[in-house]
Write a protein that holds these residues in place. Structure first.
Motif, PDB file in Angstrom:
ATOM      1  N   ASN A  92     -35.826  -3.855 -20.839  1.00 44.04           N
ATOM      2  CA  ASN A  92     -36.216  -2.575 -20.061  1.00 44.04           C
ATOM      3  C   ASN A  92     -35.406  -2.262 -18.984  1.00 44.04           C
ATOM      4  OD1 ASN A  92     -38.148  -0.244 -19.499  1.00 44.04           O
ATOM      5  ND2 ASN A  92     -39.237  -1.385 -18.158  1.00 44.04           N
ATOM      6  N   VAL A  93     -34.228  -1.979 -19.400  1.00 48.86           N
ATOM      7  CA  VAL A  93     -33.027  -1.800 -18.470  1.00 48.86           C
ATOM      8  C   VAL A  93     -32.394  -0.380 -18.726  1.00 48.86           C
ATOM      9  CG1 VAL A  93     -30.657  -2.680 -17.711  1.00 48.86           C
ATOM     10  CG2 VAL A  93     -32.590  -4.255 -17.910  1.00 48.86           C
ATOM     11  N   SER A  94     -32.390   0.455 -17.948  1.00 45.91           N
ATOM     12  CA  SER A  94     -31.699   1.663 -18.237  1.00 45.91           C
ATOM     13  C   SER A  94     -30.237   1.549 -18.004  1.00 45.91           C
ATOM     14  CB  SER A  94     -32.099   2.611 -17.107  1.00 45.91           C
ATOM     15  OG  SER A  94     -31.591   2.583 -15.771  1.00 45.91           O
ATOM     16  N   VAL A  95     -29.293   2.765 -18.635  1.00 45.62           N
ATOM     17  CA  VAL A  95     -27.999   2.634 -18.393  1.00 45.62           C
ATOM     18  C   VAL A  95     -27.621   2.895 -16.998  1.00 45.62           C
ATOM     19  CG1 VAL A  95     -25.842   4.118 -18.815  1.00 45.62           C
ATOM     20  CG2 VAL A  95     -27.766   3.958 -20.505  1.00 45.62           C
ATOM     21  N   GLY A  96     -28.384   3.337 -16.109  1.00 46.92           N
ATOM     22  CA  GLY A  96     -28.020   3.631 -14.688  1.00 46.92           C
ATOM     23  C   GLY A  96     -28.326   2.190 -13.905  1.00 46.92           C
ATOM     24  N   GLN A  97     -29.035   1.420 -14.419  1.00 48.69           N
ATOM     25  CA  GLN A  97     -29.438   0.107 -13.734  1.00 48.69           C
ATOM     26  C   GLN A  97     -28.373  -0.941 -14.068  1.00 48.69           C
ATOM     27  OE1 GLN A  97     -33.182  -0.435 -15.715  1.00 48.69           O
ATOM     28  NE2 GLN A  97     -34.153  -0.483 -13.615  1.00 48.69           N
ATOM     29  N   LEU A  98     -28.205  -0.904 -15.428  1.00 49.55           N
ATOM     30  CA  LEU A  98     -26.833  -1.636 -16.083  1.00 49.55           C
ATOM     31  C   LEU A  98     -25.504  -1.481 -15.284  1.00 49.55           C
ATOM     32  CD1 LEU A  98     -25.884  -4.074 -17.685  1.00 49.55           C
ATOM     33  CD2 LEU A  98     -25.782  -2.507 -19.461  1.00 49.55           C
ATOM     34  N   ALA A  99     -25.448  -0.122 -15.145  1.00 44.67           N
ATOM     35  CA  ALA A  99     -23.982   0.366 -14.486  1.00 44.67           C
ATOM     36  C   ALA A  99     -23.915   0.013 -13.043  1.00 44.67           C
ATOM     37  CB  ALA A  99     -23.921   1.777 -14.659  1.00 44.67           C
ATOM     38  N   SER A 100     -25.006  -0.116 -12.402  1.00 46.40           N
ATOM     39  CA  SER A 100     -25.097  -0.406 -10.861  1.00 46.40           C
ATOM     40  C   SER A 100     -24.717  -2.089 -10.852  1.00 46.40           C
ATOM     41  CB  SER A 100     -26.592  -0.185 -10.445  1.00 46.40           C
ATOM     42  OG  SER A 100     -26.771  -0.640  -8.817  1.00 46.40           O
ATOM     43  N   GLU A 101     -25.188  -2.590 -11.695  1.00 50.68           N
ATOM     44  CA  GLU A 101     -25.070  -4.115 -11.578  1.00 50.68           C
ATOM     45  C   GLU A 101     -23.656  -4.388 -11.951  1.00 50.68           C
ATOM     46  OE1 GLU A 101     -26.987  -6.907 -11.407  1.00 50.68           O
ATOM     47  OE2 GLU A 101     -28.845  -5.681 -10.875  1.00 50.68           O
ATOM     48  N   LEU A 102     -23.003  -3.697 -12.689  1.00 49.26           N
ATOM     49  CA  LEU A 102     -21.619  -3.968 -13.120  1.00 49.26           C
ATOM     50  C   LEU A 102     -20.575  -3.358 -12.120  1.00 49.26           C
ATOM     51  CD1 LEU A 102     -21.695  -3.342 -16.808  1.00 49.26           C
ATOM     52  CD2 LEU A 102     -21.171  -5.471 -15.691  1.00 49.26           C
ATOM     53  N   GLY A 103     -21.165  -2.599 -11.153  1.00 43.67           N
ATOM     54  CA  GLY A 103     -20.447  -1.665 -10.089  1.00 43.67           C
ATOM     55  C   GLY A 103     -19.510  -0.386 -10.905  1.00 43.67           C
ATOM     56  N   VAL A 104     -20.118   0.149 -11.709  1.00 42.17           N
ATOM     57  CA  VAL A 104     -19.393   1.043 -12.552  1.00 42.17           C
ATOM     58  C   VAL A 104     -20.314   2.558 -12.494  1.00 42.17           C
ATOM     59  CG1 VAL A 104     -17.834  -0.090 -14.090  1.00 42.17           C
ATOM     60  CG2 VAL A 104     -20.229   0.826 -14.717  1.00 42.17           C
ATOM     61  N   GLN A 105     -19.902   3.665 -12.644  1.00 41.61           N
ATOM     62  CA  GLN A 105     -20.547   4.863 -12.762  1.00 41.61           C
ATOM     63  C   GLN A 105     -21.660   4.876 -13.989  1.00 41.61           C
ATOM     64  OE1 GLN A 105     -20.792   7.310 -10.297  1.00 41.61           O
ATOM     65  NE2 GLN A 105     -19.674   5.684  -9.042  1.00 41.61           N
ATOM     66  N   PHE A 124     -16.166  -1.890 -25.354  1.00 47.54           N
ATOM     67  CA  PHE A 124     -16.212  -3.029 -24.242  1.00 47.54           C
ATOM     68  C   PHE A 124     -15.213  -4.241 -24.565  1.00 47.54           C
ATOM     69  CE2 PHE A 124     -20.393  -0.918 -24.654  1.00 47.54           C
ATOM     70  CZ  PHE A 124     -20.605  -0.810 -23.272  1.00 47.54           C
ATOM     71  N   SER A 125     -14.650  -4.465 -23.810  1.00 51.38           N
ATOM     72  CA  SER A 125     -13.812  -5.942 -23.774  1.00 51.38           C
ATOM     73  C   SER A 125     -14.932  -7.024 -24.046  1.00 51.38           C
ATOM     74  CB  SER A 125     -12.965  -6.014 -22.690  1.00 51.38           C
ATOM     75  OG  SER A 125     -13.826  -6.535 -21.434  1.00 51.38           O
ATOM     76  N   PHE A 126     -14.145  -8.212 -24.294  1.00 47.93           N
ATOM     77  CA  PHE A 126     -15.013  -9.370 -24.301  1.00 47.93           C
ATOM     78  C   PHE A 126     -15.596  -9.753 -23.076  1.00 47.93           C
ATOM     79  CE2 PHE A 126     -15.726 -13.950 -24.703  1.00 47.93           C
ATOM     80  CZ  PHE A 126     -16.604 -14.045 -25.761  1.00 47.93           C
ATOM     81  N   GLN A 148     -21.966   7.262 -15.679  1.00 49.26           N
ATOM     82  CA  GLN A 148     -21.422   8.122 -16.973  1.00 49.26           C
ATOM     83  C   GLN A 148     -20.478   7.409 -17.527  1.00 49.26           C
ATOM     84  OE1 GLN A 148     -22.199  11.456 -18.065  1.00 49.26           O
ATOM     85  NE2 GLN A 148     -20.708  10.809 -19.496  1.00 49.26           N
ATOM     86  N   SER A 149     -19.566   6.514 -16.982  1.00 43.88           N
ATOM     87  CA  SER A 149     -18.678   5.684 -17.368  1.00 43.88           C
ATOM     88  C   SER A 149     -19.300   4.779 -18.409  1.00 43.88           C
ATOM     89  CB  SER A 149     -17.938   4.722 -16.318  1.00 43.88           C
ATOM     90  OG  SER A 149     -17.171   3.678 -16.893  1.00 43.88           O
ATOM     91  N   MET A 150     -20.403   4.031 -18.162  1.00 43.53           N
ATOM     92  CA  MET A 150     -21.477   3.244 -18.729  1.00 43.53           C
ATOM     93  C   MET A 150     -21.710   3.868 -19.921  1.00 43.53           C
ATOM     94  SD  MET A 150     -22.583   0.099 -19.705  1.00 43.53           S
ATOM     95  CE  MET A 150     -21.804  -0.805 -18.316  1.00 43.53           C
ATOM     96  N   SER A 151     -22.204   4.896 -20.098  1.00 45.22           N
ATOM     97  CA  SER A 151     -22.905   5.695 -21.162  1.00 45.22           C
ATOM     98  C   SER A 151     -21.670   6.081 -22.125  1.00 45.22           C
ATOM     99  CB  SER A 151     -23.163   7.173 -20.581  1.00 45.22           C
ATOM    100  OG  SER A 151     -23.848   8.021 -21.551  1.00 45.22           O
ATOM    101  N   ASN A 152     -20.520   6.556 -21.372  1.00 41.35           N
ATOM    102  CA  ASN A 152     -19.453   6.532 -22.332  1.00 41.35           C
ATOM    103  C   ASN A 152     -19.066   5.358 -23.129  1.00 41.35           C
ATOM    104  OD1 ASN A 152     -18.975   9.352 -21.614  1.00 41.35           O
ATOM    105  ND2 ASN A 152     -17.330   8.887 -19.991  1.00 41.35           N
ATOM    106  N   LYS A 153     -19.021   4.178 -22.506  1.00 45.72           N
ATOM    107  CA  LYS A 153     -18.743   2.993 -23.148  1.00 45.72           C
ATOM    108  C   LYS A 153     -19.643   2.849 -24.424  1.00 45.72           C
ATOM    109  CE  LYS A 153     -15.948   0.087 -20.282  1.00 45.72           C
ATOM    110  NZ  LYS A 153     -15.185  -0.046 -21.272  1.00 45.72           N
ATOM    111  N   LEU A 154     -21.103   2.870 -23.897  1.00 47.05           N
ATOM    112  CA  LEU A 154     -21.954   2.798 -24.924  1.00 47.05           C
ATOM    113  C   LEU A 154     -21.832   3.806 -26.165  1.00 47.05           C
ATOM    114  CD1 LEU A 154     -25.040   2.178 -22.713  1.00 47.05           C
ATOM    115  CD2 LEU A 154     -24.211   0.605 -24.365  1.00 47.05           C
TER     116      LEU A 154
END
Length: 69
Positions: free
Chosen positions: A15-28, A41-43, A30-36
């Motif tokens: 139950n983690v949103s794209v925004g929450q995951l992006a925040s944890e990774l320190g990225v925007q 993704f790198s290893f 939109q950037s996370m959404s694009n990668k998905l």
């Protein structure tokens, strides 16, 4: 199966949103959404994301069954 599909499944189960995951990774977000969407993704990113989502990544040699984390 691509990394993006697995990450999306883990996000759904945790139950983690794209925004929450992006925040944890320190990225925007939109950037996370694009990668998905592009599955780019790198290893190292996959390992970091798995850790955030309470999961592990491991590689198994098919012949011997030896595992690497």
């Amino acid at each position: 199966m691509g990394a993006a599909k697995i990450i999306k499944q883990l996000m759904f189960e945790q139950n983690v949103s794209v925004g929450q995951l992006a925040s944890e990774l320190g990225v925007q977000p939109q950037s996370m959404s694009n990668k998905l969407y592009r599955d780019t993704f790198s290893f190292d990113e996959v390992v970091r994301i798995a850790n955030i989502l309470g999961s592990d990544v491991k590689i198994i040699i098919r012949e011997s069954g030896k595992e690497f984390y």
